[in-house]
Write a protein that holds these residues in place. Sequence first.
Motif, short mmCIF file in Angstrom:
data_model
loop_
_atom_site.label_atom_id
_atom_site.label_comp_id
_atom_site.label_asym_id
_atom_site.label_seq_id
_atom_site.Cartn_x
_atom_site.Cartn_y
_atom_site.Cartn_z
N GLN A 1 0.83 -1.21 0.00
CA GLN A 1 0.00 0.00 0.00
C GLN A 1 0.86 1.26 0.00
N ILE A 2 1.98 1.23 0.70
CA ILE A 2 2.88 2.39 0.74
C ILE A 2 3.45 2.66 -0.64
N VAL A 3 3.88 1.60 -1.33
CA VAL A 3 4.42 1.75 -2.68
C VAL A 3 3.33 2.23 -3.64
N LEU A 4 2.10 1.71 -3.48
CA LEU A 4 0.99 2.18 -4.32
C LEU A 4 0.69 3.65 -4.07
N ASP A 5 0.71 4.05 -2.80
CA ASP A 5 0.49 5.47 -2.47
C ASP A 5 1.57 6.35 -3.10
N PHE A 6 2.81 5.87 -3.04
CA PHE A 6 3.91 6.61 -3.66
C PHE A 6 3.70 6.72 -5.17
N PRO B 1 0.53 14.29 -8.11
CA PRO B 1 0.92 14.81 -6.80
C PRO B 1 -0.18 15.64 -6.14
N LYS B 2 -0.34 15.43 -4.85
CA LYS B 2 -1.30 16.20 -4.06
C LYS B 2 -0.59 16.68 -2.80
N ASP B 3 -0.92 17.88 -2.39
CA ASP B 3 -0.31 18.48 -1.20
C ASP B 3 -1.13 18.10 0.03
N ILE B 4 -0.97 16.85 0.46
CA ILE B 4 -1.68 16.34 1.62
C ILE B 4 -0.64 15.78 2.58
N GLN B 5 -0.64 16.27 3.81
CA GLN B 5 0.31 15.80 4.81
C GLN B 5 -0.32 14.72 5.67
N TYR B 6 0.52 13.81 6.14
CA TYR B 6 0.06 12.77 7.06
C TYR B 6 -0.31 13.43 8.38
N SER B 7 -1.53 13.20 8.84
CA SER B 7 -2.00 13.88 10.04
C SER B 7 -1.98 13.00 11.29
N GLY B 8 -1.64 11.74 11.13
CA GLY B 8 -1.63 10.85 12.28
C GLY B 8 -0.38 11.01 13.13
N ASN B 9 -0.44 10.48 14.33
CA ASN B 9 0.70 10.54 15.24
C ASN B 9 1.33 9.18 15.47
N GLU B 10 0.94 8.19 14.71
CA GLU B 10 1.43 6.84 14.90
C GLU B 10 2.87 6.73 14.39
N LYS B 11 3.82 6.71 15.32
CA LYS B 11 5.24 6.68 14.96
C LYS B 11 5.62 5.39 14.25
N ALA B 12 5.00 4.28 14.63
CA ALA B 12 5.33 3.00 14.00
C ALA B 12 5.01 3.05 12.51
N TYR B 13 3.88 3.68 12.15
CA TYR B 13 3.52 3.78 10.74
C TYR B 13 4.49 4.70 10.00
N LYS B 14 4.89 5.80 10.62
CA LYS B 14 5.85 6.71 9.98
C LYS B 14 7.16 5.98 9.69
N TRP B 15 7.63 5.16 10.64
CA TRP B 15 8.86 4.40 10.42
C TRP B 15 8.68 3.35 9.33
N LYS B 16 7.50 2.75 9.28
CA LYS B 16 7.21 1.76 8.25
C LYS B 16 7.26 2.42 6.86
N VAL B 17 6.66 3.59 6.75
CA VAL B 17 6.69 4.33 5.48
C VAL B 17 8.13 4.69 5.14
N PHE B 18 8.88 5.19 6.12
CA PHE B 18 10.27 5.57 5.88
C PHE B 18 11.08 4.39 5.34
N PHE B 19 11.01 3.25 6.02
CA PHE B 19 11.82 2.11 5.60
C PHE B 19 11.33 1.50 4.29
N ALA B 20 10.03 1.52 4.04
CA ALA B 20 9.51 1.02 2.76
C ALA B 20 10.03 1.88 1.61
N LEU B 21 9.97 3.20 1.77
CA LEU B 21 10.47 4.09 0.72
C LEU B 21 11.99 4.04 0.61
N PHE B 22 12.66 3.79 1.72
CA PHE B 22 14.12 3.63 1.70
C PHE B 22 14.51 2.39 0.88
N VAL B 23 13.82 1.28 1.11
CA VAL B 23 14.09 0.06 0.34
C VAL B 23 13.76 0.29 -1.13
#
Length: 136
Positions: free
Chosen positions: A3-8, A15-37
């Motif tokens: 889903q992260i790759v599909l969102d990317f 492109p849309k100017d929408i920021q992530y509004s959640g506070n879930e740090k685990a999800y932010k790290w998951k997105v970071f590492f998925a995009l890093f890979v």
Amino acid sequence: MKQIVLDFWNFVKKPKDIQYSGNEKAYKWKVFFALFVLNILITIVYLGLSSLISYFYPLEHKLENIDFGPILTFLLLVILIPLIEEIVFRLGLRREGIVKSLFTEEKWHRYFSIFTYLSVITFALMHGTNYLFDNY
């Protein structure tokens, strides 16, 4: 990760100017590492293609013949130039300051993808000038 790759990919397409509004740090790290890979995989493909192109059409980088010394080279190429690039090519993609006074929120969201594509194309064309094209 799918889903992260599909969102990317959807962001790349439109492109849309929408920021992530959640506070879930685990999800932010998951997105970071998925995009890093994903970045590593794209880099591997890019290096393979650029090596193949370089084999048939060798290009000389303008900085190959310049020696600033290790400290100045580090300061310029790792800190100063990337900082300037971020300011020039990404700061304008935030609806803040003068940009906010020029565009209503509706117009900003309507033209954001065009601004993003123009920024990316200008960035790429600017880096095309890093090479010497005097022998073609």
